[in-house]
Design an enzyme around this catalytic site. Structure first.
Site, PDB file in Angstrom:
ATOM      1  N   PHE A  53       0.733  -2.929  -4.544  1.00 45.08           N
ATOM      2  CA  PHE A  53       2.350  -2.281  -4.649  1.00 45.08           C
ATOM      3  C   PHE A  53       2.293  -0.833  -4.969  1.00 45.08           C
ATOM      4  O   PHE A  53       1.759  -0.268  -5.924  1.00 45.08           O
ATOM      5  CB  PHE A  53       3.089  -3.083  -5.772  1.00 45.08           C
TER       6      PHE A  53
ATOM      7  N   ASP B 166      -3.644   5.003  -7.672  1.00 45.90           N
ATOM      8  CA  ASP B 166      -2.354   4.600  -7.872  1.00 45.90           C
ATOM      9  C   ASP B 166      -2.108   4.298  -9.301  1.00 45.90           C
ATOM     10  O   ASP B 166      -2.370   3.028  -9.540  1.00 45.90           O
ATOM     11  CB  ASP B 166      -1.462   3.672  -7.044  1.00 45.90           C
TER      12      ASP B 166
ATOM     13  N   LYS C 226       6.212   6.124 -14.173  1.00 45.83           N
ATOM     14  CA  LYS C 226       6.754   5.175 -15.132  1.00 45.83           C
ATOM     15  C   LYS C 226       6.929   5.481 -16.602  1.00 45.83           C
ATOM     16  O   LYS C 226       7.597   6.276 -17.121  1.00 45.83           O
ATOM     17  CB  LYS C 226       6.052   3.688 -15.034  1.00 45.83           C
TER      18      LYS C 226
HETATM   19  C1  LIG Z   1       6.431   1.037  -9.904  1.00 47.30           C
HETATM   20  C2  LIG Z   1       5.497   1.294  -8.796  1.00 47.30           C
HETATM   21  C3  LIG Z   1       5.343   2.134  -7.950  1.00 47.30           C
HETATM   22  C4  LIG Z   1       6.669   2.853  -7.498  1.00 47.30           C
HETATM   23  O1  LIG Z   1       7.272   3.502  -8.319  1.00 47.30           O
HETATM   24  P1  LIG Z   1       8.927   3.876  -8.380  1.00 47.30           P
HETATM   25  O2  LIG Z   1       9.109   4.796  -9.504  1.00 47.30           O
HETATM   26  O3  LIG Z   1       9.599   2.429  -8.414  1.00 47.30           O
HETATM   27  O4  LIG Z   1       9.115   4.537  -7.007  1.00 47.30           O
HETATM   28  C5  LIG Z   1       4.298   2.624  -7.168  1.00 47.30           C
HETATM   29  N1  LIG Z   1       2.846   1.991  -7.568  1.00 47.30           N
HETATM   30  C6  LIG Z   1       2.832   1.339  -8.626  1.00 47.30           C
HETATM   31  C7  LIG Z   1       1.589   0.745  -8.982  1.00 47.30           C
HETATM   32  C8  LIG Z   1       4.001   0.738  -9.076  1.00 47.30           C
HETATM   33  O5  LIG Z   1       3.770  -0.448 -10.417  1.00 47.30           O
END
Ligand SMILES: *Cc1c(COP(=O)(O)O)cnc(C)c1O
Length: 409
Positions: A143, A229, A258
């Protein structure tokens, strides 16, 4: 306060908001530390924590104070001008992380987009790959966000269906499969690997032993950009600043978001050394809001929390308590697996017994919020302001919920 307030608020939301979410049927109106309160006045321990965002809890006093102070001074300039808070923010963020440069954006998806653009441009300018050449390897069940480019590297049918044509240049291989990575590289030039050190949405899945390290060695040898990521795993969630550190790996590029926001406004960043981030030239990438004085001031207060020498050890300490409680829980036959790293955990419920959602609902009835993922996993990300007792009790409650469902069956 009556039950109708919840029903009414849900009805209004569903009548006017696009249906791109299926929220749990409670209406939250207040947050304080580890707790949230709904419109009926019911308090819940928030162990979902905005999908990991709320590591400092709701309205952490020093972060909200910094936000309030900046609101009364200067909020937005655009990057057409310099601003004092941005200067301090990028200096402190590079000092904290050990990367030479930072590019501030807003959402996690934007930080990933920034990483994709950075890696591609680096390969075009430093490896002489043609403009249309090269693939980025992603991993199954990843994700990385919801933009049209990012879902092109996803294998989640729900995230993808109907949104084609997809952006070319992605190949997805099984998470943890080094042989598959080598095969892709043998067939076509690889620009980058894009990987979550620990897969969040997949259910807090750690890579098989040695894989992350081997992937780093391979990408270094092949001049493939290693993009981590760490939007969900980074900034202290696992007890280290970056989850990559658990494997002794330093990625070329790290996307964070986040937790970096303090839960106040969207803040994300791409971190990397000059060798990579110097591909960006004026006008070739940007954001109206990224690096605003307001966002920078909030981010600085988050950095200050992370710099507190007691903070990461506290996350690890609470993480040990969480792991111990999970080990007890795993003795139940209905609990097929437990995984955790720092304050981040996945609990698999036997699908033949009940969907994870049913357990989450029982847990909510007992005052704890978590969310199911992948149908069978309870995923949780408690805040570092939770107490050891709150963590132990919440995990024990999962056991109680399983017993209740067993009796009802
Ligand atoms: C939440 C998340 C994203 C995307 O972040 P947004 O602020 O919702 O665009 C990308 N990568 C990971 C691993 C995430 O948990």
């Amino acid at each position: 306060m009556s039950q109708t307030q919840t029903a009414l608020t849900i009805a209004i939301t569903e009548a006017h908001a696009a249906s791109n979410y299926a929220p749990v049927p409670i209406v939250l109106t207040e947050g304080d530390g580890a707790y949230v309160t709904d419109i009926e006045g019911v308090r819940y321990l928030d162990f979902l924590g905005g999908f990991s965002t709320m590591l400092f809890g709701h309205r952490p006093p020093r972060i909200t104070a910094a936000a309030h102070a900046q609101l009364d001074r200067l909020t937005l300039t655009s990057r057409a001008f310099y601003n004092d808070e941005l200067a301090a923010c990028v200096q402190e963020l590079t000092e904290l992380t050990g990367f030479e440069r930072v590019l501030l954006m807003n959402t996690g998806a934007e930080a990933i987009e920034t990483a994709i653009k950075c890696a591609r441009k680096w390969a075009h300018t430093h490896r002489a790959l043609g403009e249309d050449e090269g693939v980025i390897i992603t991993f199954s069940k990843n994700f990385h966000g919801r933009t049209s480019t990012i879902i092109s590297g996803s294998d989640d049918p729900v995230a993808r269906a109907g949104y084609g044509p997809y952006t070319p240049g992605f190949v997805t291989v099984p998470f943890g499969d080094m042989e598959a990575v080598r095969q892709v590289a043998a067939a076509s030039p690889v620009v980058a690997v894009l990987i979550e050190p620990v897969q969040g949405e997949a259910g807090v899945i750690l890579p098989p032993a040695g894989f992350f390290e081997e992937l780093r060695e391979f990408t270094t040898a092949e001049r493939i950009v290693f993009i981590a990521d760490e939007v969900q795993s980074g900034m202290g969630r696992t007890g280290k600043l970056f989850a990559s550190e658990h494997f002794g790996v330093r990625p070329d590029l790290v996307a964070v978001g986040k937790v970096l926001s303090g839960g106040i406004l969207p803040v994300s960043a791409l971190l990397g050394d000059s060798a990579f981030l110097d591909v960006f030239t004026p006008g070739s990438h940007g954001s109206t809001f990224g690096g605003s004085p307001f966002a920078s001031a909030v981010t600085r207060s988050v950095i200050a929390e992370l710099r507190d020498p007691a903070f990461l050890p506290r996350v690890s300490q609470l993480g040990d308590v969480l792991a111990e409680a999970l080990a007890l829980l795993s003795e139940l036959p209905e609990v097929t697996a437990v995984r955790s790293i720092g304050l981040w955990a996945g609990v698999d419920i036997d699908p033949a017994f009940a969907p994870a959602q049913a357990v989450a609902q029982e847990l909510r009835n007992r005052g704890v919020l978590v969310k199911d993922t992948q149908g069978k996993t309870l995923r949780m990300a408690p805040p570092a302001v939770a107490t050891e007792t709150e963590i132990r009790d919440a995990i024990a409650l999962i056991g109680e919920c399983v017993s209740v469902l067993r009796t009802a069956a």
